[in-house]
Design a protein around this motif. Structure first.
Motif, mmCIF file in Angstrom:
data_model
loop_
_atom_site.group_PDB
_atom_site.id
_atom_site.type_symbol
_atom_site.label_atom_id
_atom_site.label_comp_id
_atom_site.label_asym_id
_atom_site.label_seq_id
_atom_site.Cartn_x
_atom_site.Cartn_y
_atom_site.Cartn_z
ATOM 1 N N MET A 1 0.957 -1.254 0.097
ATOM 2 C CA MET A 1 -0.081 -0.039 -0.163
ATOM 3 C C MET A 1 0.912 1.202 -0.024
ATOM 4 N N LEU A 2 1.964 1.159 0.750
ATOM 5 C CA LEU A 2 2.831 2.379 0.894
ATOM 6 C C LEU A 2 3.210 2.700 -0.633
ATOM 7 N N LYS A 3 3.814 1.787 -1.248
ATOM 8 C CA LYS A 3 4.414 1.880 -2.448
ATOM 9 C C LYS A 3 3.446 2.418 -3.258
ATOM 10 N N THR A 4 2.152 2.043 -3.440
ATOM 11 C CA THR A 4 1.007 2.314 -4.249
ATOM 12 C C THR A 4 1.001 3.930 -3.890
ATOM 13 N N ILE A 5 0.926 4.441 -2.912
ATOM 14 C CA ILE A 5 0.722 5.908 -2.240
ATOM 15 C C ILE A 5 2.029 6.600 -2.853
ATOM 16 N N LYS A 6 3.302 6.199 -2.703
ATOM 17 C CA LYS A 6 4.363 6.849 -3.135
ATOM 18 C C LYS A 6 4.227 7.317 -4.582
ATOM 19 N N VAL A 7 3.982 5.996 -5.278
ATOM 20 C CA VAL A 7 4.097 6.084 -6.800
ATOM 21 C C VAL A 7 2.820 7.039 -7.420
ATOM 22 N N ALA A 8 1.963 7.069 -6.700
ATOM 23 C CA ALA A 8 0.556 7.914 -6.914
ATOM 24 C C ALA A 8 1.082 9.276 -6.596
ATOM 25 N N GLU A 9 1.629 9.786 -5.517
ATOM 26 C CA GLU A 9 2.014 11.003 -5.181
ATOM 27 C C GLU A 9 3.019 11.484 -6.232
ATOM 28 N N LYS A 10 4.102 10.870 -6.676
ATOM 29 C CA LYS A 10 4.953 11.132 -7.496
ATOM 30 C C LYS A 10 4.491 11.529 -8.968
ATOM 31 N N MET A 11 3.429 10.783 -9.466
ATOM 32 C CA MET A 11 2.699 11.018 -10.643
ATOM 33 C C MET A 11 1.812 12.225 -10.701
ATOM 34 N N LEU A 12 1.089 12.413 -9.599
ATOM 35 C CA LEU A 12 0.407 13.516 -9.159
ATOM 36 C C LEU A 12 1.253 14.742 -9.338
ATOM 37 N N GLU A 13 2.166 14.656 -8.976
ATOM 38 C CA GLU A 13 3.395 16.135 -8.838
ATOM 39 C C GLU A 13 3.553 16.512 -10.248
ATOM 40 N N SER A 14 3.889 15.517 -11.383
ATOM 41 C CA SER A 14 4.277 15.686 -12.630
ATOM 42 C C SER A 14 3.145 15.885 -13.648
ATOM 43 N N ALA A 15 1.904 15.189 -13.075
ATOM 44 C CA ALA A 15 0.931 15.557 -14.070
ATOM 45 C C ALA A 15 0.356 16.816 -14.605
ATOM 46 N N THR A 16 0.229 16.911 -15.880
ATOM 47 C CA THR A 16 -0.152 18.234 -16.442
ATOM 48 C C THR A 16 -1.738 18.237 -17.105
ATOM 49 N N VAL A 17 -2.111 17.229 -17.318
ATOM 50 C CA VAL A 17 -3.410 16.936 -17.762
ATOM 51 C C VAL A 17 -3.976 15.767 -17.288
ATOM 52 N N PHE A 18 -5.310 15.773 -16.824
ATOM 53 C CA PHE A 18 -5.984 14.644 -16.417
ATOM 54 C C PHE A 18 -7.342 14.341 -17.372
ATOM 55 N N GLN A 19 -7.552 13.064 -17.395
ATOM 56 C CA GLN A 19 -8.808 12.567 -18.143
ATOM 57 C C GLN A 19 -9.871 12.548 -16.922
ATOM 58 N N VAL A 20 -10.903 13.272 -17.322
ATOM 59 C CA VAL A 20 -11.818 13.578 -16.242
ATOM 60 C C VAL A 20 -13.052 12.707 -16.327
ATOM 61 N N SER A 21 -13.623 11.869 -15.640
ATOM 62 C CA SER A 21 -14.981 10.954 -16.130
ATOM 63 C C SER A 21 -15.849 11.357 -15.193
ATOM 64 N N THR A 22 -16.958 11.922 -15.703
ATOM 65 C CA THR A 22 -18.307 12.106 -14.898
ATOM 66 C C THR A 22 -19.411 11.321 -15.819
ATOM 67 N N ILE A 23 -20.702 11.178 -14.844
ATOM 68 C CA ILE A 23 -21.695 10.370 -15.523
ATOM 69 C C ILE A 23 -22.878 11.355 -15.918
ATOM 70 N N ASP A 24 -23.228 11.036 -16.980
ATOM 71 C CA ASP A 24 -24.431 12.019 -17.637
ATOM 72 C C ASP A 24 -25.692 11.603 -17.161
#
Length: 138
Positions: A1-24
């Motif tokens: 779990m800790l590795k998942t969080i660390k990888v996620a935080e690193k990606m979040l820092e560098s991400a410039t665009v997100f695909q956002v999905s909502t439900i119509d």
């Protein structure tokens, strides 16, 4: 779990665009690309800038449940977050929120802007073909 969080935080820092999905209103996903604001970005909370009459904002009247996704092609890694959106009227924020807009966001110059606050409930990371998952909320 800790590795998942660390990888996620690193990606979040560098991400410039997100695909956002909502439900119509018909229950179908609506996917759009949004750039996050640079204010208070964390694995728990991400802010986005969009227009108030966008399909994304309209869909939030059906359900606030949503998912966001980003990837790093070079590292063969992707980050998926499921959570909820809250629409924030920019007038409710400190007037300095516009300082957090990047050049592209400023060029959009929305007449009726909306700030969306995404609160993450769970994270899934795919790294080199391996998938890990972690709940973020109790």
């Amino acid at each position: 779990m800790l590795k998942t969080i660390k990888v996620a935080e690193k990606m979040l820092e560098s991400a410039t665009v997100f695909q956002v999905s909502t439900i119509d209103s018909l229950g179908f996903p609506n996917i759009t690309a949004l750039t996050p604001l640079k204010m208070d970005r964390s694995l728990d909370t991400i802010f986005f800038y969009t227009k108030h009459n966008s399909a994304t904002v309209k869909n939030l009247s059906n359900t606030t449940n949503a998912a966001i996704y980003c990837f790093n092609e070079d590292a063969h890694t992707s980050l998926m977050l499921k959570g909820r959106f809250l629409i924030i009227n920019p007038q409710e924020l400190d007037s300095s929120w516009t300082d957090y807009l990047n050049g592209f966001q400023k060029s959009l110059n929305y007449i009726d802007p909306a700030i969306l606050r995404f609160t993450s409930l769970a994270v899934k990371v795919r790294e080199s073909g391996k998938v890990s998952y972690s709940d973020l909320q109790d």
